[in-house]
Every structure is written in structure tokens, then in C-alpha cells.
Design a protein around this motif. Structure first.
Motif, PDB file in Angstrom:
ATOM      1  N   PHE A   1      -9.761   2.238  -3.542  1.00  0.00           N
ATOM      2  CA  PHE A   1      -8.522   3.021  -3.618  1.00  0.00           C
ATOM      3  C   PHE A   1      -7.437   2.220  -4.321  1.00  0.00           C
TER       4      PHE A   1
ATOM      5  N   GLY B   1       0.660   1.484  -5.981  1.00  0.00           N
ATOM      6  CA  GLY B   1       1.833   2.347  -5.822  1.00  0.00           C
ATOM      7  C   GLY B   1       2.391   2.817  -7.158  1.00  0.00           C
TER       8      GLY B   1
ATOM      9  N   HIS C   1      -4.958   5.437 -16.841  1.00  0.00           N
ATOM     10  CA  HIS C   1      -5.443   5.618 -15.472  1.00  0.00           C
ATOM     11  C   HIS C   1      -6.746   6.417 -15.437  1.00  0.00           C
TER      12      HIS C   1
ATOM     13  N   CYS D   1      -4.248   9.490  -6.965  1.00  0.00           N
ATOM     14  CA  CYS D   1      -3.705   9.167  -8.292  1.00  0.00           C
ATOM     15  C   CYS D   1      -4.662   9.615  -9.387  1.00  0.00           C
TER      16      CYS D   1
ATOM     17  N   THR E   1       0.820  -1.228   0.000  1.00  0.00           N
ATOM     18  CA  THR E   1       0.000   0.000   0.000  1.00  0.00           C
ATOM     19  C   THR E   1       0.856   1.282   0.000  1.00  0.00           C
ATOM     20  N   PRO E   2       0.285   2.366  -0.523  1.00  0.00           N
ATOM     21  CA  PRO E   2       1.058   3.611  -0.701  1.00  0.00           C
ATOM     22  C   PRO E   2       0.982   4.587   0.482  1.00  0.00           C
ATOM     23  N   THR E   3       1.900   5.537   0.504  1.00  0.00           N
ATOM     24  CA  THR E   3       1.859   6.594   1.533  1.00  0.00           C
ATOM     25  C   THR E   3       0.717   7.554   1.303  1.00  0.00           C
ATOM     26  N   THR E   4       0.312   7.670   0.038  1.00  0.00           N
ATOM     27  CA  THR E   4      -0.644   8.718  -0.318  1.00  0.00           C
ATOM     28  C   THR E   4      -2.050   8.435   0.215  1.00  0.00           C
ATOM     29  N   ASN E   5      -2.456   7.163   0.256  1.00  0.00           N
ATOM     30  CA  ASN E   5      -3.761   6.767   0.822  1.00  0.00           C
ATOM     31  C   ASN E   5      -3.520   5.636   1.823  1.00  0.00           C
TER      32      ASN E   5
ATOM     33  N   SER F   1       1.608  -4.788   3.428  1.00  0.00           N
ATOM     34  CA  SER F   1       2.950  -4.245   3.511  1.00  0.00           C
ATOM     35  C   SER F   1       2.857  -2.755   3.197  1.00  0.00           C
ATOM     36  N   PRO F   2       2.645  -1.950   4.219  1.00  0.00           N
ATOM     37  CA  PRO F   2       2.466  -0.515   3.992  1.00  0.00           C
ATOM     38  C   PRO F   2       3.799   0.187   3.710  1.00  0.00           C
TER      39      PRO F   2
ATOM     40  N   GLY G   1      -1.289   1.235 -10.636  1.00  0.00           N
ATOM     41  CA  GLY G   1      -0.095   2.069 -10.752  1.00  0.00           C
ATOM     42  C   GLY G   1      -0.351   3.558 -10.871  1.00  0.00           C
ATOM     43  N   ALA G   2       0.691   4.254 -11.306  1.00  0.00           N
ATOM     44  CA  ALA G   2       0.677   5.717 -11.372  1.00  0.00           C
ATOM     45  C   ALA G   2      -0.215   6.221 -12.504  1.00  0.00           C
TER      46      ALA G   2
ATOM     47  N   ILE H   1      -6.999   1.115  -8.079  1.00  0.00           N
ATOM     48  CA  ILE H   1      -7.543   1.234  -9.434  1.00  0.00           C
ATOM     49  C   ILE H   1      -6.538   0.582 -10.381  1.00  0.00           C
TER      50      ILE H   1
ATOM     51  N   LYS I   1       7.675  -4.694 -10.381  1.00  0.00           N
ATOM     52  CA  LYS I   1       8.292  -5.743  -9.577  1.00  0.00           C
ATOM     53  C   LYS I   1       7.251  -6.820  -9.205  1.00  0.00           C
TER      54      LYS I   1
END
Ligand code: NAD
Length: 467
Positions: free
Chosen positions: A436, A221, A392, A273, A138-142, A164-165, A240-241, A438, A228
Motif C-alpha cells: 500500500f 500521502g 502513478h 490512489c 501513513t494516510p487516512t485512506t488506507n 505517524s498516522p 504520493g498522489a 507505491i 516535505k
């Protein structure tokens, strides 16, 4: 009678190992938090085996408990505040909305719809079955939003999940995992359906991705980690981004478009994102659009030197954003280049060429470059180019159905919002459920429980058809 707790734990450990081939290292309740990734995975593996014996109504009860604990006012406020405090990114009020949205609008077991084929040869069902143990990066952003949404979705489909944050969101993630585990315990759910390690790290994420007991990897992320995860040889969902463009043509309601764009771009200081990252507008309405954006909280930079100063501050020559400024407010960023902005300022705007780094790169800051196009066809082409094939999110403000259709077809994004802010695409002021995660690269789109399930065929020969 005196009970030797450590002796009891030792016996339980031995029995568990004998019957399951697994050593459950800690038997006293740690509410889903483990010292090592191996321990966390083993615990989630055991939990999923137990979960297989639970009914669909049990699953619904557990999901309801997760929704309710997150929606408690003091918890919503605590998690939203801590996420901003710990990561140094985003806006409390918007984190609050996002956490609430994830708890309320992530679908449950109703998403798992069975398909049936009936005929002379009998009845065949296509059932949506669990994968097993899912590894969710998981990402830092959400940070909390992704854990809420994925816990509900993954448990609805019968899985357990090891999160795995991002290490920068460790504290708030530990707190939310504990909160979820305490709520599940009250409902009598199997222990450790939702777990993580005490010290999240790249090394731990690597262990998670290659562990034989992990059946599916879900990555939310940037491009490096998505790539990866997709090379692990396991079933992977990659979210992804993006670099979402917004096109405005001469047929749009310009006043409304300006408000929607500023609101979407400034939401959580542009961390989502899906948030508007650049505007491409038809020349004839661009001045009026900018005029209206300025009325809605945009600060316009016209001086080339100031724009250069801002650009070199926020993005490096390789296109990487300045991490210290990701998710910061427009006022904070303007301050860094010596500009005192009014308290109502939400977004920094500036006219640029389409090649400009502010247009080309995903920054996750409330900075919105505006590119002029001669007509709507040119605007659509530029939008497709600067989206970089991320598939996206994109927005368009127009009342021309033919051009709206053209852009939707050419840009191929997972989310395409017409005449609204970006967040309408995840169910805020737009129809539809929320997520969250996508998944553009792997094609699941806006993930829901069925994305986390395996399709299995169950065949009854020669019976049960009543056509
Ligand atoms: P990030 O890629 O830096 O980190 C995401 C996760 O991957 C974190 O848990 C991090 O610890 C891990 N990670 C990163 N690089 C790794 C590596 N080399 N090896 C092992 N683990 C690694 O992203 P971020 O800054 O936390 O989040 C922002 C990015 O995520 C943006 O690009 C944004 O667009 C994207 N995002 C996408 C979605 C979506 O649903 N598509 C949702 C949110 C964020």
C-alpha cells in the motif's frame, strides 16, 4: 515479600540510561503506544538494537505472528469496521479485502536476495541490511492496510518502525499497533519494534522527520507531505498522489472494460490512489461503453446544470476535494445534489472536456468523468496530460499490442494495468505481491522489504571461489 514496582522501574531506567544513553520513560508495557514522539523513537531505537541479535528465522516468526493476528476473523472485521467508522470514508467489505490482502501478500524475508561476485580475487557479497529505525507516515485512506504492509516489510528487512498516522485515523491505528505488539510479545520479540504516539499530529510528524535517531522516512500521502519528507536530508521513500486515467479503444472487449472500470473505480469508494479517476475513450465506442457502464451500476449525469452543481459541491476553485465527501458512496453524493439513486448505483459518470475539474483533480470519490477522443493516439495523449506526470497508475483496455506498448512507454506510470481493473495492479486478480506504499516519486515502485534495506558490500579476499 512486597516489591516496590516504581522503585524497580526507576532502577531499570537509570541502568538503561547508563548503558545506552537513552532514557526509557515507561517500562510497564504500553504495547507500542507512547505519550511523546521522543519516547516512541527512543523505544524503537532500543528495540532495533536488540533486533540485530535476532536471526532471520526469528524475523520470519515475528512476521508470521503479525499476519496471523490480523487474519483472525474477529480482528479483520473489527479493524475494517472501525476504519470506516472513524474516518467516515470507504466501504467495510473493501477494507476487509485490503487488510486481508496486506496480511497475506506482503513479502517477507525471502525478498532480501543476496548478490554475489566471485573470481580470482575472492568472493564479494552484496547484502541487504537494515536502515535502523524507520519513520513511516501513513494516510487516512488506507490507515490499517499501510501499517500492516509496512510493519511486515520493514521488520522483514531488520528495522524497527515508528508510525505517524493521520490524526483522523488515530483510534484504529492505536488498536492495530497494540494488536501487533501483543502478538509479537507472545513470540518473544524485542519490545517496541512497531510503535506510535497516543496523539498523532502534524507537530509529531515534524518531530519524527527531523529526529536524529530516524534513519529513513517513508511517506504515503499527498504531495505536500511527500515533498516535505523529501526535503529532510534523510533517505526518503515518497509514495504520493495519483490521478489514474483509463483509456479504452475500439479493439477492446467493451462489455468487460465497462465492468472492470466500474469495479475498479468504486472499490473502497474510490479511495485507493490507484483507482480509476477518469476515462478517455475513442469516440466510435464511447456510447456503447457508457451503455455497458450503466448496466454495471453507473448513474449518468447528462444535464449541464446538474453537473455544475455536482462539480461545485465536490471540488473547490483551487482543485481541492470536499473532505466531507472523500470516500463517500455514489448514492450519498447523489443525495447531496437532490438525486435519489437506486441501491445498485456504484459510480457517477458524466461526459466532460479534458479541462474539466473532475478530470484534472484527484478527488477520491466514485465520480468518473468520460472524455471522448477521435482516435487511440489522441486518447493516449490526453491520458498522459491528465496524469500530470505523477507516474502513478494508468489502465488501458485494448487488444492492440502496439498501442498498449505506446501508452505504457509514454505514460511512465509505476503501475500500468492492461485489460483489468486497477486493483489487479496490487495483486487482486493480477499476478504479483501486494503493497500500500507505491513509490513513484522516488522510484522504488511497489515497495517490499528490499526497499527498506541498505545495500552493503562484504568482501572476502582470495578465497571461496570455486569456478
Ligand atoms: P495527506 O497528505 O493529507 O496525509 C498523509 C499523512 O501526512 C498523514 O499522516 C498526515 O497527518 C500527514 N501530513 C499531511 N500534511 C502534513 C504536513 N504539512 N506536515 C506534516 N504531516 C502532514 O493524505 P491523505 O488524505 O491521508 O491520503 C490521501 C493521499 O495519499 C492521496 O493523495 C493519495 O493518492 C495518497 N496515497 C498515495 C499512496 C501511494 O502508495 N502512492 C497510497 C495511499 C494514499
Amino acid at each position: 515479600m512486597n516489591i516496590d514496582v516504581s522503585l524497580v522501574e526507576e532502577v531499570v531506567r537509570k541502568v538503561m540510561k547508563e548503558f545506552n544513553g537513552i532514557e526509557q520513560v515507561r517500562t510497564s508495557d504500553n504495547y507500542g503506544i507512547f505519550g511523546t514522539m521522543d519516547e516512541a523513537i527512543d523505544a524503537a531505537y532500543l528495540a532495533q538494537k536488540e533486533y540485530l541479535r535476532c536471526s532471520i528465522s526469528d524475523r520470519e516468526r515475528y512476521i508470521k505472528a503479525i499476519r496471523e493476528v490480523i487474519l483472525k476473523e474477529e480482528n479483520l472485521e473489527y479493524l475494517s469496521r472501525l476504519a470506516v467508522e472513524e474516518t467516515g470514508m470507504g466501504k467495510y467489505e473493501h477494507k476487509y479485502i485490503k487488510n486481508k490482502l496486506a496480511a497475506e501478500k506482503t513479502p517477507g524475508t525471502e525478498d532480501l536476495v543476496t548478490e554475489a561476485m566471485a573470481g580470482d580475487d575472492g568472493l564479494t557479497l552484496i547484502e541487504l541490511s537494515p536502515f535502523g529505525v524507520i519513520g513511516s507516515i501513513t494516510p487516512t485512506t488506507n490507515p490499517t492496510e499501510t501499517i500492516i504492509s509496512n510493519s511486515i516489510g520493514m521488520l522483514a528487512a531488520g528495522n524497527s518502525v515508528v508510525f505517524s498516522p493521520h490524526p483522523k485515523s488515530k483510534r484504529v491505528c492505536i488498536d492495530i499497533i497494540k494488536m501487533i505488539n501483543k502478538a509479537l510479545k507472545v513470540e518473544g520479540a524485542p519490545r517496541n519494534l512497531v510503535v506510535m504516539v497516543e496523539e498523532p499530529s502534524i507537530e509529531n510528524t515534524n518531530i519524527l522527520m527531523s529526529h536524529p535517531k530516524i534513519n529513513m522516512i517513508v511517506t504515503t500521502g499527498g504531495p505536500a507531505i511527500v515533498k516535505k519528507a523529501m526535503s529532510t536530508g534523510k533517505k526518503a521513500i515518497g509514495a504520493g498522489a495519483g490521478n489514474p486515467p483509463v483509456v479504452v479503444d475500439e479493439t477492446a472487449n467493451i462489455e468487460k472494460a465497462a465492468v472492470d472500470i466500474i469495479n475498479g473505480c468504486s472499490f473502497d469508494n474510490n479511495l485507493p490512489c490507484i483507482a480509476e479517476k477518469e476515462v478517455i475513450s475513442v469516440d466510435s465506442i464511447t456510447d456503447y461503453l457508457i451503455f455497458n457502464m450503466k448496466k454495471s451500476g453507473a448513474y449518468e449525469i447528462q444535464d449541464k446544470d446538474v453537473l455544475d452543481k455536482l462539480t461545485s459541491l465536490v471540488v473547490d476553485e483551487n482543485g481541492a476535494p470536499n473532505k466531507d465527501l472523500v470516500g463517500k458512496s455514489a448514492i450519498y453524493i447523489l443525495n447531496k445534489i437532490g438525486i435519489e439513486a437506486d441501491k445498485d448505483i456504484k459510480v457517477i459518470i458524466a461526459e466532460t472536456a479534458k479541462e474539466h475539474p473532475l478530470v484534472q483533480h484527484e478527488l477520491m470519490m466514485p465520480i468518473l468523468p468520460i472524455v471522448r477522443a477521435n482516435d487511440v493516439d489522441e486518447a493516449i495523449n490526453i491520458a498522459v496530460e491528465v496524469e500530470h506526470g505523477n507516474r502513478h497508475t494508468a489502465m488501458m483496455h485494448s487488444t492492440n499490442v502496439e498501442k498498449l506498448t505506446k501508452m505504457a512507454k509514454l505514460i511512465q506510470t509505476t503501475i500500468f494495468v492492461k485489460n483489468g481493473p486497477s486493483y489487479a495492479g496490487i495483486g487482486v486478480g493480477g499476478e504479483g505481491y501486494s503493497t500500500f506504499t507505491i513509490a513513484g516519486p522516488t522510484g522504488e515502485g511497489l515497495t517490499s522489504p528490499k526497499s527498506f534495506a541498505r545495500r552493503r558490500r562484504c568482501v572476502l579476499v582470495g578465497g571461496f571461489h570455486i569456478k
